[in-house]
Design a protein around this motif. Sequence first.
Motif, PDB file in Angstrom:
ATOM      1  N   ARG A   1      30.301  37.719  51.198  1.00  0.00           N
ATOM      2  CA  ARG A   1      30.641  38.811  50.282  1.00  0.00           C
ATOM      3  C   ARG A   1      29.837  38.697  48.991  1.00  0.00           C
ATOM      4  O   ARG A   1      29.351  39.695  48.447  1.00  0.00           O
ATOM      5  CB  ARG A   1      32.144  38.756  49.991  1.00  0.00           C
ATOM      6  CG  ARG A   1      32.636  39.767  48.958  1.00  0.00           C
ATOM      7  CD  ARG A   1      34.159  39.812  48.954  1.00  0.00           C
ATOM      8  NE  ARG A   1      34.737  38.487  48.773  1.00  0.00           N
ATOM      9  CZ  ARG A   1      35.092  37.992  47.580  1.00  0.00           C
ATOM     10  NH1 ARG A   1      34.901  38.694  46.479  1.00  0.00           N
ATOM     11  NH2 ARG A   1      35.640  36.788  47.490  1.00  0.00           N
ATOM     12  N   GLU A   2      29.663  37.468  48.515  1.00  0.00           N
ATOM     13  CA  GLU A   2      28.913  37.258  47.276  1.00  0.00           C
ATOM     14  C   GLU A   2      27.446  37.657  47.427  1.00  0.00           C
ATOM     15  O   GLU A   2      26.840  38.210  46.505  1.00  0.00           O
ATOM     16  CB  GLU A   2      29.022  35.800  46.840  1.00  0.00           C
ATOM     17  CG  GLU A   2      30.410  35.368  46.388  1.00  0.00           C
ATOM     18  CD  GLU A   2      31.381  35.132  47.545  1.00  0.00           C
ATOM     19  OE1 GLU A   2      32.598  35.045  47.294  1.00  0.00           O
ATOM     20  OE2 GLU A   2      30.916  35.055  48.717  1.00  0.00           O
TER      21      GLU A   2
ATOM     22  N   GLU B   1      27.197  41.419  47.327  1.00  0.00           N
ATOM     23  CA  GLU B   1      27.401  41.915  45.967  1.00  0.00           C
ATOM     24  C   GLU B   1      26.171  41.677  45.096  1.00  0.00           C
ATOM     25  O   GLU B   1      25.769  42.552  44.315  1.00  0.00           O
ATOM     26  CB  GLU B   1      28.625  41.254  45.343  1.00  0.00           C
ATOM     27  CG  GLU B   1      28.995  41.826  43.986  1.00  0.00           C
ATOM     28  CD  GLU B   1      30.357  41.372  43.510  1.00  0.00           C
ATOM     29  OE1 GLU B   1      30.889  42.008  42.581  1.00  0.00           O
ATOM     30  OE2 GLU B   1      30.891  40.388  44.074  1.00  0.00           O
TER      31      GLU B   1
ATOM     32  N   ASP C   1      24.035  44.699  43.350  1.00  0.00           N
ATOM     33  CA  ASP C   1      23.822  44.795  41.905  1.00  0.00           C
ATOM     34  C   ASP C   1      22.335  44.859  41.570  1.00  0.00           C
ATOM     35  O   ASP C   1      21.909  45.630  40.695  1.00  0.00           O
ATOM     36  CB  ASP C   1      24.478  43.606  41.197  1.00  0.00           C
ATOM     37  CG  ASP C   1      25.997  43.699  41.192  1.00  0.00           C
ATOM     38  OD1 ASP C   1      26.525  44.810  41.405  1.00  0.00           O
ATOM     39  OD2 ASP C   1      26.652  42.665  40.978  1.00  0.00           O
TER      40      ASP C   1
ATOM     41  N   ARG D   1      28.393  52.869  43.338  1.00  0.00           N
ATOM     42  CA  ARG D   1      28.671  51.441  43.104  1.00  0.00           C
ATOM     43  C   ARG D   1      30.160  51.215  42.986  1.00  0.00           C
ATOM     44  O   ARG D   1      30.679  50.190  43.486  1.00  0.00           O
ATOM     45  CB  ARG D   1      27.938  50.957  41.855  1.00  0.00           C
ATOM     46  CG  ARG D   1      28.238  49.495  41.470  1.00  0.00           C
ATOM     47  CD  ARG D   1      27.791  48.556  42.573  1.00  0.00           C
ATOM     48  NE  ARG D   1      28.099  47.164  42.279  1.00  0.00           N
ATOM     49  CZ  ARG D   1      29.265  46.576  42.539  1.00  0.00           C
ATOM     50  NH1 ARG D   1      30.267  47.279  43.091  1.00  0.00           N
ATOM     51  NH2 ARG D   1      29.443  45.288  42.262  1.00  0.00           N
TER      52      ARG D   1
ATOM     53  N   ALA E   1      32.653  48.994  45.860  1.00  0.00           N
ATOM     54  CA  ALA E   1      33.493  47.844  45.528  1.00  0.00           C
ATOM     55  C   ALA E   1      34.603  47.634  46.555  1.00  0.00           C
ATOM     56  O   ALA E   1      35.054  46.497  46.771  1.00  0.00           O
ATOM     57  CB  ALA E   1      34.089  48.026  44.129  1.00  0.00           C
TER      58      ALA E   1
ATOM     59  N   LEU F   1      33.768  45.075  49.129  1.00  0.00           N
ATOM     60  CA  LEU F   1      33.540  43.710  48.664  1.00  0.00           C
ATOM     61  C   LEU F   1      34.863  42.988  48.466  1.00  0.00           C
ATOM     62  O   LEU F   1      35.233  42.581  47.372  1.00  0.00           O
ATOM     63  CB  LEU F   1      32.718  43.740  47.369  1.00  0.00           C
ATOM     64  CG  LEU F   1      31.321  44.336  47.524  1.00  0.00           C
ATOM     65  CD1 LEU F   1      30.673  44.542  46.166  1.00  0.00           C
ATOM     66  CD2 LEU F   1      30.455  43.444  48.406  1.00  0.00           C
TER      67      LEU F   1
END
Length: 246
Positions: free
Chosen positions: A104-105, A108, A112, A133, A137, A140
Motif C-alpha cells: 500500500r505504501e 501511495e 503522490d 487523488r 485514497a 489505499l
Amino acid sequence: MDEVKVVVAHSERATLRVGDVFLKIDADQTRIDVEVEAMSLAPVPTPKVLWREPPVLALAAVTGTALGRLGEPSPASPAAWAAAGAAVRRLHDAPLPPWRGRSREAFEADLDRECAWLIADGVLPTDLVTRNREIAAAALRPWTPVFTHGDLQITHVFVDGDDAITGVIDWSEASQGDALFDLANLTLGHEEHLDDVLAGYGTDVDRDVIQGWWSLRSLSVIRWLVEHGFDPSAPGCEVDVLRARM
C-alpha cells in the motif's frame, strides 16, 4: 509463411505474433519468471508455454476473442462479463503465489509522485488531479492478500460465446495483492459492466474502493503511457476515466 505482427513494442518489452504463436521478448527476465510460474499456478485457462529461450518466451495463442478494448464499446454479452467475474473469483480463491506484490505504501508513494508531476507540468488541470487523488485514497487501505493477476485489462481476458473463458493472458504482474485492484482493472473504462462482473464474482465488494482504484491507476500510468507512445487522452481512456469522477 505467416507474417510477423507486432502486438506491442516499447523499450521494456515487445510481443510478436507469428501465426498461432506469440513471442514475448522482455528485458527483465524476472517478469518472464513470474509469468511462467503464475500461469502454472492459476486455476483459470492460460496460454500454453511452447518453449523458452531467454530473452524470448513462446506461447500458443488462446482461442476466442478479447472481452473488449479500452476506449471502445465491448462486443461481449453481460453473461460473458459475468463469466469473467467468476474466473477472477476462482483466481482470488486459489492459494497465494509464493511472492509478494506491491505494498500500500508503494502505491501511495507512486501516486503522490505522479500527481505532483501531472500538476507541475500542466498535463492535467489541478482540480481534476486533486479530486481524483481524494477518490484514490479509498483504495489505499489495508487489504487481505489474494492471488491477483495484477494487469487484468479487458484485452487480457478471452471469451467464446456467452459463458466460456478461453484464456487469461499476460501474467507478468501476478502477485499477492488486493482483489479489488483486479476487479477495477477489468472494468476500467467499462463501468457499465461492473454489475455483470460482480454478479459472476459472487460477493459484495466496496464500490468506493473500486472507484478509488480506477482513479489511482489512471493517475499513476499517464506519464508511462505518454513516454511509451500511448495516448491516455484518447476517447474512453484514462483521462476520460478521471473526468467521469468529477
